[in-house]
Design an enzyme around this catalytic site. Sequence first.
Site, PDB file in Angstrom:
ATOM      1  N   ASP A  90     -11.139   2.904   4.297  1.00  0.00           N
ATOM      2  CA  ASP A  90     -11.645   1.328   4.061  1.00  0.00           C
ATOM      3  C   ASP A  90     -12.993   1.288   4.011  1.00  0.00           C
ATOM      4  OD1 ASP A  90      -9.857  -0.589   3.940  1.00  0.00           O
ATOM      5  OD2 ASP A  90      -9.232  -0.789   5.829  1.00  0.00           O
ATOM      6  N   LYS A  97       0.846  -1.183  -0.095  1.00  0.00           N
ATOM      7  CA  LYS A  97       0.013   0.098   0.005  1.00  0.00           C
ATOM      8  C   LYS A  97       0.958   1.250   0.059  1.00  0.00           C
ATOM      9  CE  LYS A  97      -3.942  -2.285   2.299  1.00  0.00           C
ATOM     10  NZ  LYS A  97      -4.524  -2.639   3.507  1.00  0.00           N
ATOM     11  N   GLN A 127      -4.658  -1.386   9.706  1.00  0.00           N
ATOM     12  CA  GLN A 127      -4.840  -2.547   9.226  1.00  0.00           C
ATOM     13  C   GLN A 127      -5.214  -3.570  10.039  1.00  0.00           C
ATOM     14  OE1 GLN A 127      -3.522  -3.350   5.917  1.00  0.00           O
ATOM     15  NE2 GLN A 127      -4.509  -5.364   6.296  1.00  0.00           N
TER      16      GLN A 127
END
Length: 296
Positions: free
Chosen positions: A121, A54, A98
């Site tokens: 997200d 990422k 994460q």
Amino acid sequence: MTANIIDGKAFAATVREKVAGHVARLKEENGITPGLAVVLVGEDPASQVYVRSKGKQTVETGMNSYEYKMDADTSEADLLAVVEKLNNDPEVHGILVQLPLPGHLNEDLIINSIDPAKDVDGFHISNVGLLGTGQKSMVPCTPLGCLMMLRDYHGSLSGMNAVVIGRSNIVGKPMAQLLLGDSCTVTIAHSRTKDLPEVVRGADIVVAAVGRPEMVPGDWIREGATVIDVGINRIEWDGKNKLVGDVDFESASKVAGAITPVPGGVGPMTIACLLANTVTACCRANGLAEPEGLTA
Ligand code: NAP
């Protein structure tokens, strides 16, 4: 019939190009560089690989990447303090914590502490509610990638029968909402669904997000249907590790009209959509026009 292959790797490259173009314009015309902060708690090897990837792609598209690596025994208070700091940092337009988090940390609490406008997200309860009510939201990256590929392949999805196998908060449920938003007739199947093969045979679009290697065989697929395989399963084959999806590609590709391969299908689209969401969040934060084709 041999299915058309929907090449997610190539499609993701075009999404990244669009993102990079938009980032360049933001810098030149507005003096703004979008920034994405990724917080990793602990040393889960798969998460470390994702976070590295990422960060690399964020920088490659011209954005600022901020990484926060925290010890596995980090307290909830310390993690909440980092999120709060990022919420208040005007240089940070997207925040991603994460998952999975170590067991002693409350994932819902942490995710819901992220400013919803920076929740790239799309897991914050506000974004889930906005998506469910058809309002502008941050959309979870994996289902957004699936939707982009379906729109690109079909144009309009209106009136199509879609079956989503899997009802997770990360993939299945938001996928179903997005397909409904595009006027599909949507069925969500799960482990208690009766006669799953018959349900799947009714679908013009099948999205498999189960996590069971090659569970969906070709004889469940209606001739000409479009199959999106979200599954990423590591199996041992011929003494080697191999990645397979939730769909049996070999048999399904003989009946489907189009299919995403594993690897090279949905997977590459997920990070591309994370970058897209970061640009979208940056534009919204600055009251600027959103890039076209990068949101739902
Ligand atoms: P998950 O949270 O484990 O959810 C799996 C879903 O599948 C559940 O709703 C479960 O039903 C359903 N299911 C399990 N066995 C079933 C069966 N025999 N028949 C019908 N439904 C069944 O998984 P997830 O996070 O959504 O991920 C699904 C897959 O996608 C995994 O392989 C994951 O690695 C992959 N994935 C890929 C990406 C990507 O970037 N490509 C991103 C995220 C996930 P119940 O609810 O009834 O238990």
